[in-house]
Design an enzyme around this catalytic site. Sequence first.
Site, PDB file in Angstrom:
ATOM      1  N   ASN A  44       0.488  -1.385  -6.083  1.00 51.82           N
ATOM      2  CA  ASN A  44      -0.359  -2.541  -5.775  1.00 51.82           C
ATOM      3  C   ASN A  44      -1.723  -2.335  -6.462  1.00 51.82           C
ATOM      4  OD1 ASN A  44      -2.219  -4.265  -4.525  1.00 51.82           O
ATOM      5  ND2 ASN A  44      -1.105  -4.269  -2.588  1.00 51.82           N
TER       6      ASN A  44
ATOM      7  N   HIS B  78      -4.358  -4.145  -6.627  1.00 50.23           N
ATOM      8  CA  HIS B  78      -5.530  -4.463  -5.792  1.00 50.23           C
ATOM      9  C   HIS B  78      -5.964  -3.236  -4.998  1.00 50.23           C
ATOM     10  CE1 HIS B  78      -5.743  -8.788  -6.331  1.00 50.23           C
ATOM     11  NE2 HIS B  78      -4.413  -8.799  -6.295  1.00 50.23           N
ATOM     12  N   LYS B  79      -4.953  -2.568  -4.406  1.00 53.60           N
ATOM     13  CA  LYS B  79      -5.247  -1.348  -3.641  1.00 53.60           C
ATOM     14  C   LYS B  79      -5.909  -0.325  -4.556  1.00 53.60           C
ATOM     15  CE  LYS B  79      -1.561  -0.645  -0.236  1.00 53.60           C
ATOM     16  NZ  LYS B  79      -0.452   0.269   0.095  1.00 53.60           N
TER      17      LYS B  79
ATOM     18  N   ASP C 129      -0.386   4.011   3.224  1.00 55.99           N
ATOM     19  CA  ASP C 129       0.460   2.975   3.781  1.00 55.99           C
ATOM     20  C   ASP C 129      -0.422   2.204   4.749  1.00 55.99           C
ATOM     21  OD1 ASP C 129       3.083   1.822   3.752  1.00 55.99           O
ATOM     22  OD2 ASP C 129       3.244   2.388   5.860  1.00 55.99           O
ATOM     23  N   SER C 130      -0.367   0.896   4.625  1.00 52.89           N
ATOM     24  CA  SER C 130      -1.234   0.099   5.490  1.00 52.89           C
ATOM     25  C   SER C 130      -0.436  -1.018   6.125  1.00 52.89           C
ATOM     26  CB  SER C 130      -2.432  -0.433   4.700  1.00 52.89           C
ATOM     27  OG  SER C 130      -2.039  -0.932   3.453  1.00 52.89           O
TER      28      SER C 130
ATOM     29  N   GLY D 236      -3.308  -9.908  -0.110  1.00 53.73           N
ATOM     30  CA  GLY D 236      -2.526  -9.846   1.126  1.00 53.73           C
ATOM     31  C   GLY D 236      -2.970 -10.890   2.146  1.00 53.73           C
TER      32      GLY D 236
ATOM     33  N   ASP E 290      -5.877 -11.169   3.573  1.00 52.54           N
ATOM     34  CA  ASP E 290      -7.331 -11.364   3.626  1.00 52.54           C
ATOM     35  C   ASP E 290      -7.751 -12.813   3.934  1.00 52.54           C
ATOM     36  OD1 ASP E 290      -8.004  -8.714   3.288  1.00 52.54           O
ATOM     37  OD2 ASP E 290      -8.276  -8.841   1.119  1.00 52.54           O
TER      38      ASP E 290
HETATM   39  P1  ITT Z   1       2.288   0.286  -2.220  1.00 53.07           P
HETATM   40  O1  ITT Z   1       3.289   0.577  -1.133  1.00 53.07           O
HETATM   41  O2  ITT Z   1       2.885   0.378  -3.576  1.00 53.07           O
HETATM   42  O3  ITT Z   1       1.033   1.080  -2.079  1.00 53.07           O
HETATM   43  P2  ITT Z   1       2.196  -2.320  -0.931  1.00 53.07           P
HETATM   44  O4  ITT Z   1       1.396  -3.564  -1.167  1.00 53.07           O
HETATM   45  O5  ITT Z   1       3.686  -2.455  -0.828  1.00 53.07           O
HETATM   46  O6  ITT Z   1       1.816  -1.258  -2.074  1.00 53.07           O
HETATM   47  P3  ITT Z   1       2.133  -1.324   1.813  1.00 53.07           P
HETATM   48  O7  ITT Z   1       3.579  -0.992   1.811  1.00 53.07           O
HETATM   49  O8  ITT Z   1       1.191  -0.312   2.364  1.00 53.07           O
HETATM   50  O9  ITT Z   1       1.598  -1.631   0.345  1.00 53.07           O
HETATM   51  O10 ITT Z   1       1.955  -2.704   2.531  1.00 53.07           O
HETATM   52  C1  ITT Z   1       0.784  -3.047   3.148  1.00 53.07           C
HETATM   53  C2  ITT Z   1       0.652  -4.550   3.177  1.00 53.07           C
HETATM   54  O11 ITT Z   1      -0.335  -4.854   4.183  1.00 53.07           O
HETATM   55  C3  ITT Z   1       0.093  -5.126   1.881  1.00 53.07           C
HETATM   56  O12 ITT Z   1       1.094  -5.484   0.970  1.00 53.07           O
HETATM   57  C4  ITT Z   1      -0.699  -6.340   2.383  1.00 53.07           C
HETATM   58  O13 ITT Z   1       0.170  -7.436   2.572  1.00 53.07           O
HETATM   59  C5  ITT Z   1      -1.189  -5.883   3.749  1.00 53.07           C
HETATM   60  N1  ITT Z   1      -2.536  -5.324   3.631  1.00 53.07           N
HETATM   61  C6  ITT Z   1      -2.892  -4.001   3.653  1.00 53.07           C
HETATM   62  N2  ITT Z   1      -4.205  -3.858   3.449  1.00 53.07           N
HETATM   63  C7  ITT Z   1      -4.697  -5.098   3.286  1.00 53.07           C
HETATM   64  C8  ITT Z   1      -5.981  -5.603   3.006  1.00 53.07           C
HETATM   65  O14 ITT Z   1      -7.014  -4.800   2.805  1.00 53.07           O
HETATM   66  N3  ITT Z   1      -6.122  -6.925   2.910  1.00 53.07           N
HETATM   67  C9  ITT Z   1      -5.083  -7.750   3.092  1.00 53.07           C
HETATM   68  N4  ITT Z   1      -3.827  -7.358   3.312  1.00 53.07           N
HETATM   69  C10 ITT Z   1      -3.631  -6.038   3.419  1.00 53.07           C
END
Ligand code: ITT
Length: 213
Positions: free
Chosen positions: A10, A12-13, A81-82, A168, A170
Amino acid sequence: MVNILIATGNYHKFQEIKSIIGDSKEINFVYLNRDYKIEIIENGKTYKENAKIKVEGYIKFLNENPELDSEMSLDYIASEDSGLEVECLGGDPGLFTARYAGENASDIENINKLIDAMRVKKECTENRHAKFVCLACLYDIKRRSFRYFEGELKGSISNKISGTKGFGYDPVFFVPEFNKTVAQVDSSEKNKISHRAIAFKQVAEAIKERERL
Ligand code: ITT
């Protein structure tokens, strides 16, 4: 110079993590885009397990690609993981936040599913409290050690989409301190208080302590 691979697909992350830890001469951030097709199966029972699974997926990939590995000369791998936990939904979507509306769902599909789920749940009329959770994992390659750091951001879920910044959920995550959704504030504001900022400031401290930066 410390080289740290951010184990995420991701972008953005990645950008958020880079600006939270702080771009500097001492730390170089590495991102491997989705073209590398690194296989990660997020089947952990907790955010912590999933964060570790992500790091292990990248370690396996680097072992299978030794030339790329030695070219990057990495010191650390960090992942996170979030998830979003909504009180009136009993903590859902939680571990399934990224794929709430199905595998490969877009942000807008996930948001619409959330708004619909909350519309039909009586408890959600009164209580729209929610929190973002971030569980960061820092893997020290030399020492082969894992460390974990956590952060949370409390807010509530708005029933309409506002703002275009961030990613996400937000646009529906309303933060009282801002009196706005996260998507209505600049990333510099988000990065002062976000769940990811709280977790990754600790990651930055751990790296700085270890490297005596
Ligand atoms: P990676 O696993 O490759 O790191 P991912 O997007 O699949 O990327 P996650 O499995 O951790 O990440 O999913 C967390 C989701 O939670 C993420 O896709 C967003 O939809 C949401 N999320 C997490 N942090 C957020 C933020 O700061 N703002 C908005 N949505 C967020």
